[in-house]
Design an enzyme around this catalytic site. Structure first.
Site, mmCIF file in Angstrom:
data_model
loop_
_atom_site.group_PDB
_atom_site.id
_atom_site.type_symbol
_atom_site.label_atom_id
_atom_site.label_comp_id
_atom_site.label_asym_id
_atom_site.label_seq_id
_atom_site.Cartn_x
_atom_site.Cartn_y
_atom_site.Cartn_z
ATOM 1 N N ASP A 1 53.015 -0.659 13.850
ATOM 2 C CA ASP A 1 51.648 -0.202 14.115
ATOM 3 C C ASP A 1 51.693 1.314 14.200
ATOM 4 O O ASP A 1 52.381 1.877 15.065
ATOM 5 C CB ASP A 1 51.122 -0.776 15.440
ATOM 6 C CG ASP A 1 50.849 -2.263 15.362
ATOM 7 O OD1 ASP A 1 50.466 -2.737 14.269
ATOM 8 O OD2 ASP A 1 51.022 -2.961 16.366
ATOM 9 N N ASP B 1 42.541 -11.196 13.275
ATOM 10 C CA ASP B 1 42.783 -10.963 14.703
ATOM 11 C C ASP B 1 41.845 -11.891 15.463
ATOM 12 O O ASP B 1 40.622 -11.829 15.277
ATOM 13 C CB ASP B 1 42.488 -9.516 15.082
ATOM 14 C CG ASP B 1 43.372 -8.523 14.338
ATOM 15 O OD1 ASP B 1 44.502 -8.901 13.975
ATOM 16 O OD2 ASP B 1 42.941 -7.378 14.117
#
Length: 251
Positions: free
Chosen positions: A11, A130
């Protein structure tokens, strides 16, 4: 039985790898190129780079970061974050990505999935979902987990497959960064609903969490960050642990 894959997730924010808990409380976790170099040596199967603020900041994923990672590895590289158009996808592929990951843009313009599948092949198009548990199932969130998309994760995964996606990257927002284990129930619900590989993400803390998500979650691959970034666990040891429990691995 096909070999299961272990995937490292980077990330990235402002050119550096970060990691948080449930998409919050981000802390520095290293340099993308250095981590990629280590994973390439340790035997990770794939690397995913997610520019986590690209969509919120309305910009493309950072090409410099993608090149830094691509130059260090000799294995599949997926890039996501800020890919809203075919031109955006072209840019990350040109920078070194083998696969592109769509999240917010896929929900807003589902035909982009089909266009990119036609351009690169379905195997190169991943739809990232998500999701959080909700009263009626698993709710999808977009814009780096800040906005409820008013969609069910299982139904959206089916549609993404129908539109040409080659894989689903399924992240449990409830488990993200907690090291409490993958959400095997959610992963199984999506895996059983589609005929394409599902990558489980969110919650890896022990080797047995990977065992659980491959056996009970029916995942084809498992993605993790913290457990690898901070050198808490060896990729080789993890693969040996899984192989000893009858889970086929790429050694």
């Amino acid at each position: 039985m096909l070999s299961r894959r272990i995937i490292a997730c980077l990330d990235v924010r402002d050119g550096q790898v970060v990691k948080g808990v449930q998409f919050q409380q981000l802390r520095h976790a290293g340099d993308p190129g250095e981590l990629a170099r280590r994973y390439n040596v340790e035997g990770i199967d794939e690397v995913v780079v997610l520019d986590i603020t690209a969509t919120l900041e309305s910009r493309q994923a950072l090409a410099r970061t993608i090149r830094a990672v691509a130059n260090e590895i000799f294995l599949p590289l997926t890039v996501g974050g800020g890919i809203r158009t075919e031109a955006d996808a072209d840019a990350v592929v040109e920078a070194g990505a083998d696969k592109v990951s769509l999240n917010t843009a896929a929900l807003r313009q589902p035909d982009l999935i089909t266009k990119l599948a036609g351009r690169y092949g379905s195997q190169a198009v991943i739809v990232a979902i998500d999701a959080k548990r909700s009263a009626d199932g698993f709710a999808v969130f977009v814009r780096s987990g800040t906005t409820d998309a008013a969609r069910n994760a299982v139904a959206w995964a089916r549609e993404a497959e129908d539109r040409g996606a080659g894989e689903i990257l399924l992240t449990s927002m409830d488990r993200d960064g907690t090291k409490a284990g993958f959400d095997c129930e959610m992963t199984a619900a999506v895996s059983d609903a589609v005929n394409i590989p599902v990558i489980a993400s969110g919650g890896a803390g022990t080797f047995d969490h990977f065992v659980d998500v491959f056996t009970h979650g029916h995942a084809d691959a498992a993605l993790a960050a913290s457990i690898f970034h901070y050198a808490e666990s060896s990729v080789a040891d993890l693969k040996q642990h899984l192989s000893a429990r009858g889970i086929p691995m790429r050694m």
